[in-house]
Design a protein around this motif. Sequence first.
Motif, PDB file in Angstrom:
ATOM      1  N   HIS A 117       0.841  -1.200   0.000  1.00 57.29           N
ATOM      2  CA  HIS A 117       0.000   0.000   0.000  1.00 57.29           C
ATOM      3  C   HIS A 117       0.884   1.261   0.000  1.00 57.29           C
ATOM      4  O   HIS A 117       0.647   2.194  -0.766  1.00 57.29           O
ATOM      5  N   HIS A 147       3.107   7.858   4.596  1.00 60.26           N
ATOM      6  CA  HIS A 147       1.861   8.462   5.098  1.00 60.26           C
ATOM      7  C   HIS A 147       1.177   7.628   6.187  1.00 60.26           C
ATOM      8  O   HIS A 147       0.528   8.168   7.064  1.00 60.26           O
ATOM      9  N   ASP A 148       1.327   6.308   6.134  1.00 59.16           N
ATOM     10  CA  ASP A 148       0.661   5.465   7.142  1.00 59.16           C
ATOM     11  C   ASP A 148       1.624   4.946   8.206  1.00 59.16           C
ATOM     12  O   ASP A 148       1.309   3.973   8.896  1.00 59.16           O
ATOM     13  N   ASN A 232      -3.250   8.338  -1.848  1.00 58.05           N
ATOM     14  CA  ASN A 232      -3.745   7.353  -0.883  1.00 58.05           C
ATOM     15  C   ASN A 232      -5.176   6.925  -1.223  1.00 58.05           C
ATOM     16  O   ASN A 232      -5.504   5.741  -1.221  1.00 58.05           O
TER      17      ASN A 232
HETATM   18 FE   FE2 Z   1      -3.021   4.820   3.482  1.00 55.33          FE
END
Ligand code: FE2
Length: 286
Positions: A117, A147-148, A232
């Motif tokens: 991802h 980002h995560d 995203n």
């Molecule tokens: Fe994400």
Amino acid sequence: MNREAPILDEIFRKVDRIPNFPETAQRALHMLQEEDRVDFRELERVVRHDAAITANFLKLVNSAAFGLPRRVNSLLQAFSLLGINQIKFVLIASCLGEYLREPIKGYNLSPQDIWMHSLACGLMAEILARRAGLHRPENLYTAALLHDIGKIVLGLYVEGEIQELAKVLAENPDLTFMQAEWMVLGADHAIVGAELLRRWKFPKEVYFAVRAHHDESLMIQSHLAALTALSNALVNLMGIGAGLDTFAYHLPEGLLEAARVSEKDLFPAIVETFEKVENLKSSFFS
Ligand SMILES: [Fe+2]
Ligand SMILES: [Fe+2]
């Protein structure tokens, strides 16, 4: 719930156990800032220091997703064939892989899911930026790839509470994912990720983009944040690394405009990202 949600301070006391973003990568990224004067031999000496990062780096660049004309066996060969921005991309992706040795239980994600991802989001951001005519994406890859990161550290280091997330979401189907995170953790993964990147001394625009990636009003405040959030969202739509939270967010109307991406570019960007992700999967997980 039979106990109070932990406050941010408490989360960070636990998260403090997480190792620093690899010093090797920080040093290498610093060297890559001087785009015109990068000494590849010196860079190789720095990266080679970390065997795990080096192994990930070579495996990644030899995947068809990076389109190298031939197989490479050394970092130096790889550097000479990649652009500076691609070196940064692969370096950050290689480090991120090191945080993902265990499943992220509360988020219902395997390490492969979340790594794919993150990589897909980085690739999508690169493709969108190119289509939007952004030739010097500077910190975009960093923001998109990381980002995560908040989810990763929460999943790994705040395990007890995070396992309760799945339960709360199942029992309260009307809650958004962020609401559930706040109820259970007293924070959300975007805030935790941004704070972590601030502590690791990443540039402000990077941790702002990470902080903003689920916040409808913040994500349209900077080009970088908008591109990160859009990437995203598209990767989620493609179902890549889809966790519990994939569809539990909203997007603001002005997102495409803030990202400077035209609607007609979305479909080709999805197709291109899909192909690259398939290439990565086949060389990494086969
Ligand atoms: Fe994400
Ligand atoms: Fe997220």
